[in-house]
Design a protein around this motif. Structure first.
Motif, mmCIF file in Angstrom:
data_model
loop_
_atom_site.group_PDB
_atom_site.id
_atom_site.type_symbol
_atom_site.label_atom_id
_atom_site.label_comp_id
_atom_site.label_asym_id
_atom_site.label_seq_id
_atom_site.Cartn_x
_atom_site.Cartn_y
_atom_site.Cartn_z
ATOM 1 N N TRP A 1 0.815 -1.283 0.007
ATOM 2 C CA TRP A 1 -0.132 -0.041 -0.159
ATOM 3 C C TRP A 1 0.677 1.249 0.008
ATOM 4 C CZ3 TRP A 1 -1.011 -4.345 2.593
ATOM 5 C CH2 TRP A 1 -2.253 -5.012 2.070
ATOM 6 N N PHE A 2 0.321 2.401 -0.423
ATOM 7 C CA PHE A 2 1.013 3.520 -0.464
ATOM 8 C C PHE A 2 0.047 4.801 -0.103
ATOM 9 C CE2 PHE A 2 2.700 7.231 -2.536
ATOM 10 C CZ PHE A 2 4.102 7.337 -2.215
ATOM 11 N N GLY A 3 0.297 5.782 0.680
ATOM 12 C CA GLY A 3 -0.364 6.822 1.085
ATOM 13 C C GLY A 3 -0.809 6.895 2.430
ATOM 14 N N PRO A 4 -1.770 7.669 3.090
ATOM 15 C CA PRO A 4 -1.777 7.924 4.398
ATOM 16 C C PRO A 4 -2.508 6.691 5.046
ATOM 17 C CG PRO A 4 -3.411 9.283 2.930
ATOM 18 C CD PRO A 4 -2.382 8.490 2.008
ATOM 19 N N LEU A 5 -2.533 6.571 6.435
ATOM 20 C CA LEU A 5 -3.270 5.571 6.941
ATOM 21 C C LEU A 5 -4.500 5.301 6.785
ATOM 22 C CD1 LEU A 5 -2.763 3.262 9.231
ATOM 23 C CD2 LEU A 5 -3.046 5.123 10.899
ATOM 24 N N ASP A 6 -5.233 6.599 6.747
ATOM 25 C CA ASP A 6 -6.658 6.450 6.386
ATOM 26 C C ASP A 6 -7.257 6.316 4.941
ATOM 27 O OD1 ASP A 6 -5.947 8.846 5.780
ATOM 28 O OD2 ASP A 6 -7.846 9.972 6.662
#
Length: 268
Positions: free
Chosen positions: A103-108
């Motif tokens: 995955w790539f990007g913010p936690l939410d």
């Protein structure tokens, strides 16, 4: 919603930072833990220590921040080169201990990040990064016809090996923007990876994307350990295209135009 919790470790003496997200994608935190351990095993840049991992949280040793300084920056640059030099089995492979996509990007709101196994970098970038994000941008109505043509041209050039240089796959952090570089009394410590086998210039381009204190010192020390190939500064935009495009998908706004500028500037 994502959450973090300070506290004590299992023995009551280790400060803990808990990353938590009910309903996280299956394996989300296990993938991150595998990435942290893989990077730590390189014996290069410091990496936050994993204490515990479960389906809905990841417990890490809590870090104490200190102001950045040039000595720490130079030590980090040299250490990062050693991390990259530890290598990976192929371009696109996930970290040891994790078998699939990441995955790539913010936690939410993380986006799937495709894994694969490629002998050269260009086809990996084309198939696992550029093509998926181009499709997502088009489906979201964020590209023009000229943008779609430019993405198709870039994918073809990458498959043709126009930027391939014979450098072996590096062990990458994969999301090395300045927010994931923590300055501590023990030295720079890395957090929140999207670890995979890739091109070393990708991590360095990420450091430049949102700015890093003392970046010139980091790069100078890096090149003392592993000199970069001639013209690397001209390829920074190519390496930044995927993370900028992901920001365009997640946040829109000025990131859409920034993606367009980077895309149309990409030349062999």
């Amino acid at each position: 919603m994502p959450a973090s919790r300070p506290g004590a470790g299992p023995a009551g003496g280790t400060p803990v930072h808990r990353k938590a997200r009910p309903g996280a994608p299956p394996g989300f935190f296990a993938c991150e833990a595998a990435g942290l351990r893989w990077l730590a095993a390189a014996g290069g840049a410091r990496v936050v220590e994993v204490i515990d991992v479960a389906h809905d949280h990841l417990d890490l040793v809590r870090l104490r921040h200190v102001p950045p300084d040039r000595d720490a920056a130079r030590a980090f640059g040299a250490a990062l080169a050693r991390t990259h030099d530890a290598g990976a089995d192929a371009f696109g492979v996930p970290p040891d201990g994790w078998p699939g996509d990441g995955w790539f990007g913010p936690l939410d709101a993380p986006l799937p990040m495709r894994a694969g196994r490629y002998s050269t970098w260009g086809p990996f970038l084309a198939e696992c990064r550029v093509s998926p994000v181009a499709t997502a941008l088009r489906d979201a109505g964020l590209t023009t016809r000229d943008d779609d043509v430019a993405f198709d041209r870039l994918v073809a050039l990458l498959h043709d090996g126009r930027w391939d240089d014979g450098d072996a796959p590096s062990r990458l952090h994969g999301d090395l923007w300045q927010g994931n570089v923590v300055w501590t009394a023990q030295g720079v410590t890395l957090i929140d990876p999207a670890a995979h086998g890739g091109h070393r210039e990708t991590d360095l381009a990420m450091l430049a994307l949102f700015g890093l204190p003392h970046l010139d010192d980091v790069l100078g020390a890096y090149q003392e350990v592993h000199p970069l190939r001639r013209g690397w500064r001209h390829r920074v935009g190519l390496h930044q295209l995927y993370p900028v495009a992901v920001h365009a998908l997640l946040f829109g706004g000025g990131y859409v135009e920034q993606t367009r500028r980077v895309l149309h500037a990409a030349r062999p």
